[in-house]
Write a protein that holds these residues in place. Structure first.
Motif, PDB file in Angstrom:
ATOM      1  N   UNK A   1       1.141  -1.190  -0.185  1.00 30.52           N
ATOM      2  CA  UNK A   1       0.395  -0.179  -0.239  1.00 30.52           C
ATOM      3  C   UNK A   1       0.745   1.165   0.453  1.00 30.52           C
ATOM      4  N   UNK A   2       1.994   1.321   0.988  1.00 34.13           N
ATOM      5  CA  UNK A   2       3.360   2.164   1.264  1.00 34.13           C
ATOM      6  C   UNK A   2       3.308   2.426  -0.210  1.00 34.13           C
ATOM      7  N   UNK A   3       4.368   1.332  -0.839  1.00 33.31           N
ATOM      8  CA  UNK A   3       4.637   1.674  -1.991  1.00 33.31           C
ATOM      9  C   UNK A   3       3.644   2.415  -3.376  1.00 33.31           C
ATOM     10  N   UNK A   4       2.759   1.693  -3.344  1.00 31.60           N
ATOM     11  CA  UNK A   4       1.822   2.142  -4.017  1.00 31.60           C
ATOM     12  C   UNK A   4       1.271   3.485  -4.344  1.00 31.60           C
ATOM     13  N   UNK A   5       1.192   3.711  -3.182  1.00 35.00           N
ATOM     14  CA  UNK A   5       0.253   5.304  -2.631  1.00 35.00           C
ATOM     15  C   UNK A   5       2.416   6.724  -3.211  1.00 35.00           C
ATOM     16  N   UNK A   6       2.998   5.869  -3.426  1.00 33.23           N
ATOM     17  CA  UNK A   6       3.920   6.742  -3.392  1.00 33.23           C
ATOM     18  C   UNK A   6       4.360   7.130  -5.221  1.00 33.23           C
ATOM     19  N   UNK A   7       3.652   6.032  -5.784  1.00 37.00           N
ATOM     20  CA  UNK A   7       3.778   5.462  -7.330  1.00 37.00           C
ATOM     21  C   UNK A   7       2.311   6.043  -7.835  1.00 37.00           C
ATOM     22  N   UNK A   8       1.684   6.869  -7.035  1.00 34.67           N
ATOM     23  CA  UNK A   8       0.034   6.774  -7.744  1.00 34.67           C
ATOM     24  C   UNK A   8      -0.602   5.563  -8.174  1.00 34.67           C
ATOM     25  N   UNK A   9      -0.126   4.804  -7.883  1.00 35.71           N
ATOM     26  CA  UNK A   9      -0.883   3.571  -8.410  1.00 35.71           C
ATOM     27  C   UNK A   9      -1.757   3.106  -7.408  1.00 35.71           C
ATOM     28  N   UNK A  10      -2.946   2.214  -8.108  1.00 31.05           N
ATOM     29  CA  UNK A  10      -3.504   1.281  -6.980  1.00 31.05           C
ATOM     30  C   UNK A  10      -3.328   0.006  -6.982  1.00 31.05           C
ATOM     31  N   UNK A  11      -3.776  -0.979  -6.203  1.00 31.49           N
ATOM     32  CA  UNK A  11      -3.726  -2.012  -5.434  1.00 31.49           C
ATOM     33  C   UNK A  11      -3.927  -2.791  -7.237  1.00 31.49           C
ATOM     34  N   UNK A  12      -4.859  -2.454  -8.247  1.00 33.74           N
ATOM     35  CA  UNK A  12      -5.973  -3.219  -9.397  1.00 33.74           C
ATOM     36  C   UNK A  12      -4.625  -3.075  -9.911  1.00 33.74           C
ATOM     37  N   UNK A  13      -3.895  -2.134 -10.368  1.00 31.78           N
ATOM     38  CA  UNK A  13      -3.075  -2.074 -12.116  1.00 31.78           C
ATOM     39  C   UNK A  13      -2.066  -2.984 -11.161  1.00 31.78           C
ATOM     40  N   UNK A  14      -1.321  -3.466  -9.316  1.00 31.32           N
ATOM     41  CA  UNK A  14      -0.280  -4.462  -9.599  1.00 31.32           C
ATOM     42  C   UNK A  14      -0.950  -6.060  -9.519  1.00 31.32           C
ATOM     43  N   UNK A  15      -2.407  -5.880  -9.852  1.00 30.20           N
ATOM     44  CA  UNK A  15      -3.097  -7.066  -9.508  1.00 30.20           C
ATOM     45  C   UNK A  15      -2.720  -7.330 -11.157  1.00 30.20           C
ATOM     46  N   UNK A  16      -3.383  -6.719 -11.926  1.00 29.09           N
ATOM     47  CA  UNK A  16      -3.391  -6.973 -13.596  1.00 29.09           C
ATOM     48  C   UNK A  16      -1.490  -8.114 -13.905  1.00 29.09           C
ATOM     49  N   UNK A  17      -0.282  -7.203 -13.101  1.00 29.70           N
ATOM     50  CA  UNK A  17       0.804  -7.170 -13.107  1.00 29.70           C
ATOM     51  C   UNK A  17       0.803  -8.913 -13.105  1.00 29.70           C
ATOM     52  N   UNK A  18       0.216  -9.383 -11.772  1.00 28.90           N
ATOM     53  CA  UNK A  18       0.833 -10.706 -11.726  1.00 28.90           C
ATOM     54  C   UNK A  18      -0.067 -11.912 -11.772  1.00 28.90           C
ATOM     55  N   UNK A  19      -1.642 -11.630 -11.687  1.00 28.60           N
ATOM     56  CA  UNK A  19      -2.539 -12.154 -11.563  1.00 28.60           C
ATOM     57  C   UNK A  19      -2.760 -13.415 -13.087  1.00 28.60           C
ATOM     58  N   UNK A  20      -2.400 -13.119 -14.019  1.00 31.20           N
ATOM     59  CA  UNK A  20      -1.568 -14.190 -15.334  1.00 31.20           C
ATOM     60  C   UNK A  20      -0.749 -15.253 -14.895  1.00 31.20           C
ATOM     61  N   UNK A  21       0.160 -14.621 -14.103  1.00 28.55           N
ATOM     62  CA  UNK A  21       1.652 -15.147 -14.073  1.00 28.55           C
ATOM     63  C   UNK A  21       1.097 -16.347 -12.397  1.00 28.55           C
ATOM     64  N   UNK A  22       0.192 -15.984 -11.574  1.00 27.94           N
ATOM     65  CA  UNK A  22      -0.271 -16.988 -11.006  1.00 27.94           C
ATOM     66  C   UNK A  22      -1.009 -17.915 -10.930  1.00 27.94           C
TER      67      UNK A  22
END
Length: 481
Positions: A392-413
């Motif tokens: 949460x802290x890292x994504x806030x520093x980059x003005x990013x959302x959890x949904x953006x992160x999940x879109x990057x990793x869900x396929x691999x999982x």
């Protein structure tokens, strides 16, 4: 300066280190006993400080500093030497009390031999940081590969001649000495007279919070070794630490590649959008590599342990039930520290470190009543909970959302889970029950590679192309197109 070019050479270095680690485990597990590994794990609780505190976070500050001067560099160098000397002398003085904590005198001589590593490492940390600041990762990778191989040779030879746990210490001393000499020669910078400056004080403010985070993280990562060693004994610790090393492969290698490659490049970016884009792409590549690796370790843990370590290490396979998913989780979460450093918010990094460390230490004391499996399962729960505030802290520093992160990793999982199911089906329906552990392992690796590779190539070809950009180009510069 390119993050991809940096990552290529760091990846080459880490691939060599992985190979060295596998050879080390496969050979030394047959020359040493679980008790020897338990003693090594006890010593490593202290020995890991050699890497952690060799520069007190000032190397990262040198890379991040926008206007680095010789005055600041000289001040950082002599500060590091003072810290390394103090740590060396402190370990010599505290060796007997540390042995008392672990309730075994066998670690005293190991700690005596390890103490000089603190000073030796501090002598070359600035030279290494200057190379990384210039993104000279080709040189850094060459030095690291050479020293890893040389250290392995020394360790194996010492173990062959009966040095026991001391063989690891001798290998670490060798690596520290050789790498320091090589970085001095490669960086072509020599320290001058120390002089205080306002910029140096700014460096100390940056590195102070970073060092505090590293210390907290260090104690959290090693608290399990202390708890198991004290309450369950050296043999139990040897089993747990061996499984832990298998879990750490993606964390120490693939994530390490991304962090070292990203840091000097992101420090030069001017906009948050550039940083966010590069970070999310990097997390996508990390997930694409670590998800199948940890899924494979989970599914093939028994044939893997039996093939590489032998039947006496069977209990380590059970521990991997919990540590394998931890490996994937930490490979994602550990990248958040780079974001905090790039944004100059090492104070936030320190606070998050305290929260996560508290969760992990509590989990160890809760889990130890059920043995090493209890420690491992509680460690997994603590990592799952602690991942939320860290991300949460890292994504806030980059003005990013959890949904953006999940879109990057869900396929691999998803592909890794399907791969694991495919391996299980192959074992159940195609392999004879009496098949050897080696055949199980090879068949499982081949099946997993085909399934995961096919899924990623067909469904997510763009991410595969991105990952292949990390393959080093070893042709001479003039021959490259």
């Amino acid at each position: 300066m390119s993050a991809v070019n940096n990552a290529r050479w760091i990846a080459a270095s880490q691939a060599a280190k992985i190979a060295v680690q596998f050879v080390s485990v496969a050979v030394l597990a047959r020359l040493l006993t679980p008790a020897d590994y338990g003693l090594i794990a006890m010593v490593w609780v202290v020995g890991n400080l050699a890497t952690l505190l060799r520069d007190m976070g000032t190397a990262a500050a040198i890379v991040q500093e926008p206007d680095l001067t010789d005055e600041t560099t000289n001040s950082v160098y002599w500060f590091n030497v003072a810290v390394g000397t103090s740590l060396c002398l402190g370990l010599l003085a505290l060796s007997h009390p540390i042995a008392g904590v672990f309730r075994t005198d066998a670690v005293v001589q190991l700690l005596y031999a390890l103490a000089p590593t603190f000073l030796i490492s501090s002598l070359g940390s600035v030279h290494r940081a200057l190379l990384e600041r210039r993104s000279a990762f080709r040189i850094v990778a060459t030095v690291e590969i050479a020293t890893s191989v040389f250290g392995l040779i020394v360790t194996i030879v010492a173990a062959w001649f009966g040095a026991g746990a001391m063989s690891f210490v001798l290998g670490m001393l060798t690596m520290s000495t050789v790498s320091t000499v090589a970085f001095w020669n490669s960086a072509r910078w020599r320290p001058g007279r120390i002089a205080g400056s306002e910029r140096f004080r700014a460096v100390l403010r940056f590195s102070g919070h970073l060092s505090a985070f590293n210390l907290v993280n260090y104690f959290a990562r090693n608290a399990d070794a202390f708890v198991i060693g004290r309450y369950l004994g050296a043999s139990a610790l040897g089993i747990y630490s061996t499984a832990y090393k298998v879990m750490l492969f993606p964390l120490q290698n693939m994530t390490f590649v991304a962090n070292r490659a990203l840091f000097p490049v992101m420090c030069r970016f001017k906009t948050t959008a550039e940083m966010r884009s590069l970070y999310l792409k990097s997390v996508s590549v990390i997930a694409m590599l670590t998800a199948p690796l940890m899924a494979g370790v989970f599914v093939l843990r028994e044939p893997f342990i039996h093939t590489f370590l032998g039947a006496k290490w069977h209990a380590a396979a059970d521990v991997l039930i919990w540590l394998a998913p931890v490996g994937f989780l930490q490979s994602i979460v550990s990248t958040t520290g780079t974001v905090s450093m790039v944004r100059g918010r090492t104070d936030q990094l320190m606070v998050i470190g305290l929260v996560v460390a508290g969760l992990q230490v509590i989990s160890f004391f809760i889990g130890v009543r059920w043995g090493v499996m209890g420690v491992a399962s509680c460690y997994f729960v603590a990592n799952l909970i602690g991942a939320v505030p860290a991300l949460a802290v890292a994504l806030k520093l980059l003005d990013a959302k959890f949904s953006e992160l999940l879109r990057q990793i869900w396929a691999a999982i998803a592909c890794a889970l399907l791969m694991g199911c495919g391996i299980r089906a192959m074992e159940k329906w195609l392999l004879p029950p009496e098949s050897s552990a080696l055949l199980h392992l090879l068949a499982g690796i081949a099946t997993g590679a085909v399934i995961y590779g096919a899924l990623m190539l067909v469904l997510f070809p763009g991410r595969v192309r991105l990952a292949f950009t990390l393959v080093p180009d070893f042709r001479p510069r003039g021959a490259q197109s």
